[in-house]
Scaffold this active site. Structure first.
Site, short mmCIF file in Angstrom:
data_model
loop_
_atom_site.label_atom_id
_atom_site.label_comp_id
_atom_site.label_asym_id
_atom_site.label_seq_id
_atom_site.Cartn_x
_atom_site.Cartn_y
_atom_site.Cartn_z
N GLU A 171 0.84 -1.19 0.00
CA GLU A 171 0.00 0.00 0.00
C GLU A 171 0.88 1.25 0.00
O GLU A 171 1.95 1.26 0.62
CB GLU A 171 -0.90 0.00 1.25
CG GLU A 171 -1.70 -1.29 1.39
CD GLU A 171 -2.42 -1.43 2.73
OE1 GLU A 171 -2.78 -0.39 3.32
OE2 GLU A 171 -2.61 -2.56 3.20
N GLU A 282 -10.01 5.53 2.64
CA GLU A 282 -10.39 4.73 3.80
C GLU A 282 -10.36 5.63 5.02
O GLU A 282 -9.46 6.47 5.16
CB GLU A 282 -9.40 3.58 3.99
CG GLU A 282 -9.66 2.71 5.22
CD GLU A 282 -8.58 1.65 5.44
OE1 GLU A 282 -8.57 1.06 6.53
OE2 GLU A 282 -7.75 1.42 4.53
#
Length: 367
Positions: A171, A282
Site C-alpha cells: 500500500e 479509507e
C-alpha cells in the site's frame, strides 16, 4: 518505558546529519545500509539493488522536484548522497499507540463488508486477472480527523491471497493520522503485510521490510502544499510495479523519483502477482455503534461536486504480465456507506479512467 526505549534504539538508526523540519519533525540522514530493512536476516550485509526497468508506456514527466512537496525540504536542506532521510520516532509517538507491539501497524480489519469494524472505504477496484502493478495520480487534501484513534487516507492497494489470514498487501498513498504522527498534516506513507495485518508488516520504515533507495524523500514526512476547495489542486503520481527481473515490488513517486522496493521474499502470494488492485479512500469510524464520525474522507465533499471540490484519482492504470502500463479495464466502484462517503467513476481523453470520491462523514443522511 524500558520497552519503549529499547524499541526506539532499534528503529532510530545512527545518523550522519540531522534536519529539523518546520512542522516539528526530526529527519535523520542514515547510511543506506544502516536503514531498518537491513536488520532483516535475508538482507543483512547486502546493498540496495540497482533501479529496475520501468514499465513500458510510462513517461517520466518533467514536474515536481522533491524539495517542492515535503516540508522538511522547504528550507533547502538535503541528505548527503549515500544516505536516506528517515523521520525520527519519538517517545511520545509510541506512547500514543495501544502498545509497543502495535506501534506502526494497521489493526486487522480487511473484510469486504466493513460495517462492523469501523473501517469504511470508497474505492475503485479491478480483480479477476493477474496484475503486476498499478499507477494513478491522486490529489492531496488535509481532511479533518475527529480524534486520535481515527485516520483518513487515500492510497493504492496491491492485493493477493484470500481475505483470511494469508492476505498479502502493498500500500502507498497519503494519510492524516494523529495517532501515528501526532498532528493533522497529510503525509506520504507506505505499508505492507503478508498475514492480513496480524503480525507482519508496518507503516513506512518502522520495521524491517521496505528498502529505501532515495536520498530526497522521507517516507512519513508531511506533504505540502495540499489542494484547496474551489482553488488550486495539488496531485501526486504513484507507481508500484513488479520488477520482471528480480521480482521485487518497486515504488515511484512523482515524476520519475524511485523511492525503493519491497523485496519479494516478504510475501507469499505477491511473490507471483496481484489478484486485485484497489484505489481510493479509507477512514476509521471509531464509534460504529454510536453517532457516525465526522472524520472527512478526501476533501470532505461528495463525489458529485467534481473538480476543485472533490477528491479524485485520475489516469488509473495497471501493469500487465509483459510490463506494460495499460488503462485499468473494467474498473468497478464501491462505497461501503454511500451516505457518508461516496464514489463516482468516469473516463475521458485527458484523465483516462478516473473517479471522484470522499465525503464529510457525519451529516443528516449519515447520522
Amino acid at each position: 518505558m524500558r520497552a519503549i526505549h529499547q524499541h526506539l534504539r532499534k528503529i532510530n538508526k545512527p545518523s550522519v546529519k540531522t534536519i529539523h523540519s518546520p512542522d516539528g519533525d526530526i529527519i535523520d540522514c542514515v547510511l543506506l545500509h544502516h536503514q531498518p530493512a537491513f536488520d532483516h536476516p535475508r538482507l543483512r550485509g547486502q546493498k540496495p539493488l540497482d533501479p529496475p526497468e520501468r514499465p513500458r508506456g510510462h513517461n517520466k514527466r518533467k514536474g515536481l522536484r522533491p524539495k517542492s512537496f515535503q516540508l522538511w525540504r522547504m528550507e533547502g536542506e538535503t541528505c548527503p548522497e549515500g544516505t536516506i532521510p528517515i523521520r525520527r520516532t519519538k517517545e511520545e509517538d509510541i506512547l500514543r499507540a495501544n502498545s509497543v507491539s502495535s506501534f506502526g501497524k494497521k489493526l486487522r480489519h480487511f473484510q469486504r463488508d466493513t460495517s462492523s469494524n469501523g473501517h469504511e472505504h470508497a474505492v475503485g477496484y479491478v480483480s479477476g486477472e493477474k496484475y503486476y502493478g498499478a499507477k494513478a495520480s491522486i490529489n492531496v487534501w488535509a481532511p479533518q480527523v475527529q480524534n486520535q484513534y481515527e485516520f483518513s487516507l487515500s492510497q493504492i492497494w496491491i492485493i493477493s491471497g484470500s481475505f483470511g489470514n494469508d492476505l498479502n498487501t502493498i500500500e502507498a498513498g497519503w494519510q492524516v493520522s494523529p495517532e501515528l504522527y501526532g498532528d493533522n498534516y497529510p503525509r506520504f506513507f507506505t505499508y505492507w503485510t503478508n498475514d492480513a495485518y496480524q503480525a507482519t508488516g508496518c507503516y513506512n520504515l518502522l520495521c524491517s521490510g521496505f528498502v529505501q533507495t532515495n536520498s530526497q524523500i522521507a517516507i512519513g514526512a508531511a506533504i505540502s502544499p495540499s489542494s484547496s476547495y474551489k482553488g488550486g489542486q495539488f496531485d501526486v503520481t504513484l507507481l508500484i510495479w513488479k520488477d520482471p527481473k528480480h521480482g521485487n515490488w518497486w515504488l515511484e513517486f512523482g515524476s520519475g523519483i524511485l523511492v525503493g522496493y519491497w523485496p519479494s521474499f516478504l510475501f507469499t502470494h505477491l511473490r507471483e502477482h496481484a489478484s486485485m488492485v484497489q484505489y481510493g479512500g479509507e477512514v476509521v469510524n471509531s464509534s460504529p455503534f454510536g453517532a457516525h464520525t465526522s472524520t472527512q474522507m478526501g476533501s470532505g465533499h461528495f463525489a458529485e461536486e467534481g473538480f476543485t471540490k472533490s477528491s479524485y484519482f485520475r489516469n488509473i492504470q495497471v501493469v500487465d504480465w509483459d510490463n506494460n502500463l495499460v488503462p485499468s479495464p473494467n474498473i468497478r466502484v464501491l462505497a461501503d456507506h454511500p451516505n457518508c462517503y461516496d464514489i463516482q467513476g468516469g473516463s475521458n481523453r485527458a484523465w483516462g479512467n478516473y473517479f471522484y470520491y470522499g465525503g464529510p462523514g457525519k451529516n443528516p443522511k449519515c447520522p
